[in-house]
Design a protein around this motif. Structure first.
Motif, PDB file in Angstrom:
ATOM      1  N   ILE A  58       0.840  -1.201   0.000  1.00 33.79           N
ATOM      2  CA  ILE A  58       0.000   0.000   0.000  1.00 33.79           C
ATOM      3  C   ILE A  58       0.872   1.247   0.000  1.00 33.79           C
ATOM      4  CG2 ILE A  58      -1.610   1.370   1.397  1.00 33.79           C
ATOM      5  CD1 ILE A  58      -2.878  -1.301   2.285  1.00 33.79           C
ATOM      6  N   ARG A  59       1.910   1.256   0.821  1.00 34.77           N
ATOM      7  CA  ARG A  59       2.827   2.391   0.839  1.00 34.77           C
ATOM      8  C   ARG A  59       3.510   2.558  -0.522  1.00 34.77           C
ATOM      9  NH1 ARG A  59       4.673   5.212   5.080  1.00 34.77           N
ATOM     10  NH2 ARG A  59       6.604   5.569   3.907  1.00 34.77           N
ATOM     11  N   GLY A  60       3.972   1.456  -1.079  1.00 29.19           N
ATOM     12  CA  GLY A  60       4.658   1.522  -2.370  1.00 29.19           C
ATOM     13  C   GLY A  60       3.767   2.045  -3.473  1.00 29.19           C
ATOM     14  N   LEU A  61       2.537   1.543  -3.539  1.00 31.10           N
ATOM     15  CA  LEU A  61       1.595   1.993  -4.558  1.00 31.10           C
ATOM     16  C   LEU A  61       1.278   3.469  -4.385  1.00 31.10           C
ATOM     17  CD1 LEU A  61      -0.259   1.217  -6.928  1.00 31.10           C
ATOM     18  CD2 LEU A  61      -2.033   0.680  -5.243  1.00 31.10           C
ATOM     19  N   LEU A 179      13.590   5.329  -3.906  1.00 33.28           N
ATOM     20  CA  LEU A 179      14.352   6.416  -3.287  1.00 33.28           C
ATOM     21  C   LEU A 179      13.704   6.947  -2.015  1.00 33.28           C
ATOM     22  CD1 LEU A 179      15.461   8.413  -6.464  1.00 33.28           C
ATOM     23  CD2 LEU A 179      16.871   6.949  -5.017  1.00 33.28           C
ATOM     24  N   LYS A 180      12.379   6.971  -1.991  1.00 33.07           N
ATOM     25  CA  LYS A 180      11.689   7.477  -0.810  1.00 33.07           C
ATOM     26  C   LYS A 180      11.551   6.424   0.285  1.00 33.07           C
ATOM     27  CE  LYS A 180      10.761  11.507  -2.670  1.00 33.07           C
ATOM     28  NZ  LYS A 180      11.462  12.744  -2.216  1.00 33.07           N
ATOM     29  N   GLU A 181      11.629   5.158  -0.099  1.00 35.54           N
ATOM     30  CA  GLU A 181      11.327   4.091   0.842  1.00 35.54           C
ATOM     31  C   GLU A 181      12.536   3.278   1.295  1.00 35.54           C
ATOM     32  OE1 GLU A 181       7.684   2.526   2.004  1.00 35.54           O
ATOM     33  OE2 GLU A 181       8.424   4.539   2.337  1.00 35.54           O
ATOM     34  N   TYR A 182      13.723   3.547   0.791  1.00 42.43           N
ATOM     35  CA  TYR A 182      14.821   2.622   1.077  1.00 42.43           C
ATOM     36  C   TYR A 182      15.180   2.574   2.565  1.00 42.43           C
ATOM     37  CZ  TYR A 182      18.373   6.366   1.244  1.00 42.43           C
ATOM     38  OH  TYR A 182      19.116   7.466   1.574  1.00 42.43           O
ATOM     39  N   ASN A 183      15.028   3.683   3.262  1.00 38.04           N
ATOM     40  CA  ASN A 183      15.280   3.657   4.707  1.00 38.04           C
ATOM     41  C   ASN A 183      14.247   2.788   5.425  1.00 38.04           C
ATOM     42  OD1 ASN A 183      17.607   5.333   5.198  1.00 38.04           O
ATOM     43  ND2 ASN A 183      16.377   7.069   4.544  1.00 38.04           N
TER      44      ASN A 183
END
Length: 240
Positions: A58-61, A179-183
């Motif tokens: 859901i976050r990724g989408l 890029l926004k989610e790698y952390n």
């Protein structure tokens, strides 16, 4: 509640660190062998992974279709514009819904009664307060536009009707997602690895040496991927 939300908005990143550490506090189990038999551990593993992965999807989408800046300004709620496209056209807080499912899933995976009975309700209370503080800001800044948005889109429940059409009508930005989610991905994956191999000796049939080897290899691989993406971002070789 709005004052509480504004307070926790400042420190919400530390909140996740605290909650992830809480996963490893000794606790009575939710799923127990005396109730479910020797294969009891399959229940928290399968159920936990399904829920936590659904949260990450859901976050990724959401991020891949229409990104919204949640960082605020000067540790306060802030928004340049009202984002209503993408998954935000089906839920006002899809990123937070994803976070809740991710944390609930790893809570089930940890098989911790303490985490699910105490820390999850606390997390939900804090998130509700943060959302109310954000909505208070958005209502003051965007007025009737935000009120109209609230009248047609749920705060928490995702409206799946029309979601397929939304996905077809927009371009999914995979680079932005990475890029926004790698952390977040790194902490999440590392947590899953630790929970699986430390909490469930059944996974390696009680072989401590094998467990330690798998744990080391998995953490090295996840860390290497994290550092690689970080390098691409910082060097400007990968941009969204």
């Amino acid at each position: 509640m709005i004052a509480i939300g504004n307070f926790f908005f400042k420190y919400r990143n530390f909140l996740f660190i605290f909650l992830y550490l809480a996963l490893f506090i000794p606790s009575p189990k939710v799923f127990r062998p005396e109730a479910l038999g020797t294969a009891y551990y399959l229940w928290p593993i399968v159920l936990g992974l399904l829920i936590t992965v659904s949260g990450q999807l859901i976050r990724g989408l959401t991020i891949g279709l229409a990104y919204i800046v949640r960082g605020g300004r000067d540790k306060k709620v802030y928004a340049d514009k009202l984002v209503t496209e993408g998954v935000f056209n089906h839920c006002r807080n899809p990123l937070y819904v994803g976070n809740i499912l991710m944390l609930l899933g790893v809570g089930i995976l940890s098989n911790s009664l303490l985490f699910l009975a105490v820390f999850m309700p606390l997390f939900l209370f804090i998130y509700q307060a943060i959302v109310l503080a954000e909505e208070n800001f958005l209502r003051k800044k965007f007025g009737a536009d935000f009120s109209a948005y609230c009248s047609r889109v749920n705060r928490w429940l995702i409206k799946f009707n029309g979601l397929g059409q939304t996905m077809k009508s927009m371009r999914f930005n995979a680079k932005r997602w990475v890029l926004k989610e790698y952390n977040t991905q790194y902490v999440w994956l590392a947590g899953i690895v630790l929970l699986l191999l430390l909490n469930y000796p059944e996974v390696t049939r009680g072989d401590t040496g094998l467990r330690n080897t798998l744990l080391t290899v998995a953490l090295v691989v996840v860390t290497a991927l994290y550092l690689f993406v970080r390098y691409l971002k910082k060097s400007g070789k990968m941009v969204d």
